[in-house]
Design a protein around this motif. Structure first.
Motif, short mmCIF file in Angstrom:
data_model
loop_
_atom_site.label_atom_id
_atom_site.label_comp_id
_atom_site.label_asym_id
_atom_site.label_seq_id
_atom_site.Cartn_x
_atom_site.Cartn_y
_atom_site.Cartn_z
N GLY A 107 -19.94 -86.55 -89.55
CA GLY A 107 -19.86 -85.58 -88.46
C GLY A 107 -19.18 -84.31 -88.93
O GLY A 107 -19.32 -83.90 -90.08
N TYR A 108 -18.38 -83.72 -88.03
CA TYR A 108 -17.66 -82.49 -88.37
C TYR A 108 -16.52 -82.30 -87.38
O TYR A 108 -16.53 -82.89 -86.29
N PRO A 109 -15.52 -81.48 -87.72
CA PRO A 109 -14.37 -81.28 -86.81
C PRO A 109 -14.80 -80.64 -85.49
O PRO A 109 -15.73 -79.83 -85.45
N ASN A 110 -14.13 -81.01 -84.44
CA ASN A 110 -14.37 -80.46 -83.10
C ASN A 110 -15.85 -80.52 -82.73
O ASN A 110 -16.51 -79.48 -82.52
N PRO A 111 -16.42 -81.72 -82.65
CA PRO A 111 -17.87 -81.87 -82.45
C PRO A 111 -18.36 -81.28 -81.14
O PRO A 111 -17.67 -81.27 -80.12
N VAL A 112 -19.58 -80.76 -81.18
CA VAL A 112 -20.24 -80.19 -80.02
C VAL A 112 -21.35 -81.14 -79.60
O VAL A 112 -22.11 -81.64 -80.44
N ARG A 113 -21.47 -81.40 -78.30
CA ARG A 113 -22.44 -82.39 -77.83
C ARG A 113 -23.68 -81.77 -77.19
O ARG A 113 -24.41 -82.45 -76.48
#
Length: 395
Positions: A107-113
């Motif tokens: 994934g990645y930091p501060n994920p966006v949904r």
């Protein structure tokens, strides 16, 4: 050169092939300078449910969180803890042969949904609060591409991933139609009425240059691709057709480094089980046929296949027998000489979730990109990704 010297030199050259050290050196040179490495991207659009793809079949938390959605039958056990969804059976031989690496918790930091925003992040390799107008593969083309056909997307529209700052790939789901379109009288008429002054204008020049390159690419692809039937049977679906076309391009030795494909429909908020079962079956059967095709034509060794989805799903099922947007997910890497086949890493804890009830990411997806760019495509990943990311050891 006289006959005696020719025979002497030829004999010397021939004898060197029987010296192990020379053979090893020759193989190294051949693989470095003569091998033409290709990357095939498979995008599972909509957010594939990773937990029902790679199943923690011994974990009670998984079954308790998904009383109606958990997979309980037909699981293909790959380790003491994790197994394939039954629909992925065609990929088991790849796993057993060491030709598949499964990277968990990506994934990645501060994920966006949001589908659109998260896909943009994956395609541009940006931070979650950074907005880029070029894709990571497009920027690779900026540095290493010469023609649009150096990167081909099997679709009618080009993804952001394939758009560079000054150079774009080409999109086509049928190269024969593309060629016919480029020969259309209107298209030809437009191209006969430009001059050097037009090319120097900012917007009009860009349009004309794009059309010129598109016409040239269509002609090259059409004339280079061998018109012959594949010896491999593919499933009858659109995704399989994409991969069959890619296999034909690769077998024709077309000068293309990157191919981009996609399989849509993974946004399973309701009635997930039937939908995901059907889609994973399409994916596995099509990829299996594709790999067999590449092996038959001796192209598999120089082809790397990367499968990703823009995010995973929530650990807990929802009231509609589906799952909502999540964060971390698994990524598949398929290739001949993987350094770490099988499971690259363990699944993260199902009891230590983030505040939204999602799996916590462990591996930044951009480290996968950096590894592929550096180790497979032999490119400067720091320039293309605008950062210096850790390299993994799956290839």
């Amino acid at each position: 050169m006289d006959r005696r010297k020719f025979i002497k030199d030829s004999t010397l050259a021939s004898s060197l092939f029987f010296i192990p050290s020379f053979v090893k050196a020759f193989e190294s040179v051949a693989s470095e300078r003569l091998g033409y490495k290709r990357l095939v991207i498979v995008q599972l659009a909509g957010g594939n449910d990773g937990l029902n793809t790679i199943i923690p079949y011994n974990n009670d938390i998984y079954f308790n969180a998904r009383p109606r959605l958990a997979i309980t039958k037909g699981i293909i056990k790959l380790s003491d803890d994790l197994g394939f969804h039954p629909s992925l059976a065609p990929l088991q031989s790849l796993f057993d042969n060491g030709e598949l690496s499964i990277i968990n918790n990506v994934g990645y930091p501060n994920p966006v949904r949001s589908h659109f925003r998260s896909m943009d992040i994956w395609q541009t390799a940006s931070d979650s609060d950074e907005y880029l107008q070029s894709g990571w593969l497009g920027r690779y083309l900026d540095k290493h591409g010469k023609k649009p056909y150096n990167a081909i997307e099997m679709d009618e529209q080009l993804s952001l991933a394939m758009k560079g700052e000054r150079f774009n790939g080409i999109a086509t789901n049928d190269y024969k139609v593309l060629y016919k379109t480029a020969k259309d009288p209107f298209f030809k008429s437009v191209l006969t009425h430009y001059n050097d002054a037009h090319l120097s204008e900012h917007n009009l020049g860009y349009l004309y240059q794009t059309m010129i390159e598109a016409k040239s690419s269509a002609k090259y692809i059409y004339e280079t691709t061998q018109i012959k039937a594949s010896q491999q049977d593919y499933p009858q679906n659109k995704f399989a057709k994409q991969l069959k076309n890619v296999a034909q391009f690769i077998s024709s030795d077309i000068d293309t480094k990157v191919f981009y494909t996609s399989l849509n429909g993974f946004d399973t908020h309701a009635n997930q089980q039937n939908t995901q079962t059907r889609l994973l079956k399409q994916y596995a059967e099509s990829v299996s046929a594709f790999v067999k095709d590449l092996k038959h034509n001796q192209k598999f060794e120089d082809t790397l296949i990367l499968t990703f989805s823009e995010f995973g799903r929530r650990v807990k099922q929802n009231a509609a027998n589906g799952t909502d947007h999540g964060a971390a997910n698994n990524v598949f890497v398929i290739g001949k000489n993987l350094r770490k086949p099988g499971f690259y890493n363990d699944l993260v804890s199902l009891s230590n979730l983030d505040s939204n009830g999602d799996l916590k990411y462990e591996i930044d997806f951009r480290t996968i990109y950096a590894t592929i760019l550096s180790h497979w495509l032999k490119a400067d990943d720091t320039i293309i990704l605008n950062n210096n990311f850790e390299k993994l050891n799956f290839i």
